[in-house]
Design a protein around this motif. Structure first.
Motif, mmCIF file in Angstrom:
data_model
loop_
_atom_site.group_PDB
_atom_site.id
_atom_site.type_symbol
_atom_site.label_atom_id
_atom_site.label_comp_id
_atom_site.label_asym_id
_atom_site.label_seq_id
_atom_site.Cartn_x
_atom_site.Cartn_y
_atom_site.Cartn_z
ATOM 1 N N GLN A 1 -92.278 54.829 52.568
ATOM 2 C CA GLN A 1 -91.201 53.863 52.459
ATOM 3 C C GLN A 1 -90.139 54.229 53.483
ATOM 4 O O GLN A 1 -89.807 55.402 53.650
ATOM 5 C CB GLN A 1 -90.587 53.865 51.066
ATOM 6 N N ILE A 2 -89.615 53.221 54.165
ATOM 7 C CA ILE A 2 -88.583 53.436 55.172
ATOM 8 C C ILE A 2 -87.310 52.744 54.702
ATOM 9 O O ILE A 2 -87.197 51.524 54.803
ATOM 10 C CB ILE A 2 -89.026 52.882 56.540
ATOM 11 N N PRO A 3 -86.353 53.504 54.142
ATOM 12 C CA PRO A 3 -85.097 52.902 53.698
ATOM 13 C C PRO A 3 -84.136 52.766 54.882
ATOM 14 O O PRO A 3 -83.776 53.755 55.497
ATOM 15 C CB PRO A 3 -84.577 53.896 52.664
ATOM 16 N N VAL A 4 -83.734 51.536 55.197
ATOM 17 C CA VAL A 4 -82.880 51.272 56.353
ATOM 18 C C VAL A 4 -81.454 50.985 55.888
ATOM 19 O O VAL A 4 -81.244 50.096 55.065
ATOM 20 C CB VAL A 4 -83.427 50.084 57.170
ATOM 21 N N GLY A 5 -80.515 51.763 56.415
ATOM 22 C CA GLY A 5 -79.112 51.528 56.106
ATOM 23 C C GLY A 5 -78.713 51.884 54.694
ATOM 24 O O GLY A 5 -77.654 51.484 54.221
ATOM 25 N N ILE A 6 -79.554 52.632 54.007
ATOM 26 C CA ILE A 6 -79.273 53.045 52.636
ATOM 27 C C ILE A 6 -79.017 54.545 52.656
ATOM 28 O O ILE A 6 -79.834 55.289 53.187
ATOM 29 C CB ILE A 6 -80.470 52.747 51.711
ATOM 30 N N LYS A 24 -81.513 47.334 54.472
ATOM 31 C CA LYS A 24 -80.762 46.357 55.260
ATOM 32 C C LYS A 24 -81.536 45.886 56.490
ATOM 33 O O LYS A 24 -81.144 46.128 57.632
ATOM 34 C CB LYS A 24 -79.417 46.950 55.635
ATOM 35 N N VAL A 25 -82.663 45.224 56.221
ATOM 36 C CA VAL A 25 -83.447 44.565 57.270
ATOM 37 C C VAL A 25 -83.534 43.083 56.904
ATOM 38 O O VAL A 25 -83.320 42.700 55.759
ATOM 39 C CB VAL A 25 -84.862 45.170 57.418
ATOM 40 N N GLY A 60 -88.197 42.251 60.776
ATOM 41 C CA GLY A 60 -87.161 41.327 61.226
ATOM 42 C C GLY A 60 -85.971 41.975 61.888
ATOM 43 O O GLY A 60 -85.039 41.310 62.308
ATOM 44 N N GLY A 61 -85.963 43.287 61.966
ATOM 45 C CA GLY A 61 -84.857 43.994 62.586
ATOM 46 C C GLY A 61 -83.760 44.336 61.596
ATOM 47 O O GLY A 61 -83.763 43.888 60.448
ATOM 48 N N VAL A 62 -82.825 45.128 62.052
ATOM 49 C CA VAL A 62 -81.717 45.601 61.225
ATOM 50 C C VAL A 62 -80.692 44.481 61.081
ATOM 51 O O VAL A 62 -80.405 43.764 62.033
ATOM 52 C CB VAL A 62 -81.070 46.841 61.882
ATOM 53 N N ARG A 63 -80.157 44.322 59.871
ATOM 54 C CA ARG A 63 -79.099 43.338 59.638
ATOM 55 C C ARG A 63 -77.820 43.792 60.328
ATOM 56 O O ARG A 63 -77.594 44.995 60.491
ATOM 57 C CB ARG A 63 -78.843 43.176 58.139
ATOM 58 N N PRO A 64 -76.970 42.855 60.721
ATOM 59 C CA PRO A 64 -75.707 43.224 61.379
ATOM 60 C C PRO A 64 -74.897 44.184 60.506
ATOM 61 O O PRO A 64 -74.780 43.999 59.301
ATOM 62 C CB PRO A 64 -74.982 41.876 61.536
ATOM 63 N N GLY A 65 -74.384 45.213 61.148
ATOM 64 C CA GLY A 65 -73.556 46.195 60.455
ATOM 65 C C GLY A 65 -74.326 47.341 59.835
ATOM 66 O O GLY A 65 -73.737 48.335 59.438
ATOM 67 N N ALA A 66 -75.650 47.217 59.732
ATOM 68 C CA ALA A 66 -76.451 48.293 59.141
ATOM 69 C C ALA A 66 -76.619 49.416 60.152
ATOM 70 O O ALA A 66 -76.698 49.174 61.351
ATOM 71 C CB ALA A 66 -77.806 47.759 58.700
#
Length: 182
Positions: free
Chosen positions: A94-99, A49-50, A72-78
């Motif tokens: 690998q960097i999993p964001v918000g997962i 969620k980026v 691009g930064g974190v998506r809103p709500g992530a």
């Protein structure tokens, strides 16, 4: 009076002045234009969620927070609660964001060996706490430490990295090494 004026001019002319340099100076910014050697950079995959998931190239010593910013930064709500944003990046990770971290191994392709089946090494990057707990010498507490380590540091890059998990000494590692893989 003239002596004071001459002394003042002399001091003014003798003051230290900045000199332009032709050497590349490492920039604290995320731009990698000045990075020329492969050893001075890391390449990581930012997913989840980026705003712009994908592969980014950053200077060595860059932190997880910088990689997320480069994507691009974190998506809103992530949420980034499960990530250590201050951790230094390792090339190829690998960097999993918000997962959420994987809770179950992917289903085996029909006809293939079942993960954790006798004689089949267990994948450290896909194993659940229950699967790790089934390994000899690994109880529920140690199995949770392995999963927590994976969540905090990213995927295991080698089986040897298992030795960095608290509670796994050289003896236990030598017993587990043939039973696990990455």
């Amino acid at each position: 009076m003239i002596a004071a004026l001459v002394a003042g001019v002399y001091l003014w002319m003798a003051r230290p002045r900045p000199e332009p340099t032709t050497e590349a100076v490492p920039s604290p910014s995320l731009a990698v234009a000045g990075v020329t050697s492969p050893a001075a950079r890391v390449i990581v995959h930012v997913s989840g969620k980026v705003r712009r998931p994908g592969v980014v190239t950053l200077p060595t010593g860059t932190r997880v927070a910088d990689a997320i910013k480069a994507a691009g930064g974190v998506r809103p709500g992530a949420r980034t609660d499960s990530l250590n944003l201050a951790r230094k990046l390792v090339d190829g990770e690998q960097i999993p964001v918000g997962i959420p971290p994987p809770t179950a191994a992917a289903p085996a392709i029909s006809g293939g060996p079942t993960p954790g089946a006798p004689g089949t090494p267990l994948d450290l990057n896909a194993a659940t706490v229950a699967q790790l707990d089934d390994l000899p010498g690994v109880g529920p507490v140690l199995a949770q430490r392995i999963v927590d380590y994976r969540s905090q540091h990213g995927s295991f890059r080698s089986v040897d990295q298992l030795q960095e998990v608290s509670g796994i000494g050289s003896r236990r590692f030598s017993e587990l090494k043939p039973m696990v893989r990455v």
